[in-house]
Design a protein around this motif. Sequence first.
Motif, PDB file in Angstrom:
ATOM      1  N   TYR A   1       0.748   5.929  -0.456  1.00 42.78           N
ATOM      2  CA  TYR A   1       0.775   6.960  -0.305  1.00 42.78           C
ATOM      3  C   TYR A   1       0.905   8.401  -0.427  1.00 42.78           C
ATOM      4  CZ  TYR A   1      -1.776   3.408   2.896  1.00 42.78           C
ATOM      5  OH  TYR A   1      -2.752   2.347   3.390  1.00 42.78           O
TER       6      TYR A   1
ATOM      7  N   SER B   1      -4.357   6.735  -2.122  1.00 44.65           N
ATOM      8  CA  SER B   1      -4.020   5.922  -1.460  1.00 44.65           C
ATOM      9  C   SER B   1      -4.061   5.238  -2.247  1.00 44.65           C
ATOM     10  CB  SER B   1      -5.114   5.307  -0.312  1.00 44.65           C
ATOM     11  OG  SER B   1      -6.094   4.998  -0.586  1.00 44.65           O
TER      12      SER B   1
ATOM     13  N   TYR C   1       0.757  -1.134   0.244  1.00 42.85           N
ATOM     14  CA  TYR C   1       0.195   0.270  -0.657  1.00 42.85           C
ATOM     15  C   TYR C   1       0.681   0.988  -0.111  1.00 42.85           C
ATOM     16  CZ  TYR C   1      -3.420  -2.896   1.447  1.00 42.85           C
ATOM     17  OH  TYR C   1      -4.910  -4.074   1.504  1.00 42.85           O
TER      18      TYR C   1
ATOM     19  N   SER D   1      -7.142   3.506  -4.441  1.00 39.66           N
ATOM     20  CA  SER D   1      -8.100   2.984  -3.665  1.00 39.66           C
ATOM     21  C   SER D   1      -8.683   4.246  -3.071  1.00 39.66           C
ATOM     22  CB  SER D   1      -7.734   2.584  -2.708  1.00 39.66           C
ATOM     23  OG  SER D   1      -6.360   2.689  -2.127  1.00 39.66           O
ATOM     24  N   GLU D   2      -8.282   5.536  -2.289  1.00 40.78           N
ATOM     25  CA  GLU D   2      -8.589   6.759  -2.312  1.00 40.78           C
ATOM     26  C   GLU D   2      -8.036   7.900  -2.455  1.00 40.78           C
ATOM     27  OE1 GLU D   2      -9.458   5.934   2.111  1.00 40.78           O
ATOM     28  OE2 GLU D   2     -10.670   7.670   2.184  1.00 40.78           O
TER      29      GLU D   2
END
Lengths: 114, 114
Positions: free
Chosen positions: A33, A48, A31, A55-56
């Motif tokens: 960010y 993200s 992941y 994803s966001e």
Amino acid sequence: EPEVTQTPSHQVTQMGQEVILRCVPISNHLYFYWYRQILGQKVEFLVSFYNNEISEKSEIFDDQFSVERPDGSNFTLKIRSTKLEDSAMYFCASRMDQTRTEQYFGPGTRLTVT
Amino acid sequence: AQSVSQHNHHVILSEAASLELGCNYSYGGTVNLFWYVQYPGQHLQLLLKYFSGDPLVKGIKGFEAEFIKSKFSFNLRKPSVQWSDTAEYFCAVNGDSSASKIIFGSGTRLSIRP
């Protein structure tokens, strides 16, 4: 101990120019960010990224921003046409997997738009 | 929506004084709580984290924090501060969703008089 790295440490650009901020997350992390911190303000989430897709994203992350993982190691943030208000410290972070919520932050890139 | 409030913007203490920095959060689900520190000119470093279990968590450099669920609080403490603790301290929270972003508080600037 593995670390998140970011380049450059300081980027100066003129308003309207494109910039690419680069990050190398920790190698086995999944992941990724981007956050930013305008001088004197709090750290704000931008976006993200997981499994090669966003994803966001926050309201700040508009069409001028994009992210990419062009190869197996780099994670980039592109700002297409910089504005004065984009001046900030940009932090990259990575996280190992879904079971571990701890994010590891890089040292940041200070972006100055003139 | 998640949010984090830090009550003190700037705290000034003498060396050896005790420290407590307040943090309250709002989030409806299971939370993970963090305190990050940012020394002058440096990047964010994780001081301590709470995921579950013992609500009193110990971190690096003699810091500890207590999670009080009924008060939605996660205050940071240190019994005796040092000049080297001068830094910005950020309380942060994230939920347990798969790619959960971290939400930061506005930060507390701690200045220690030698």
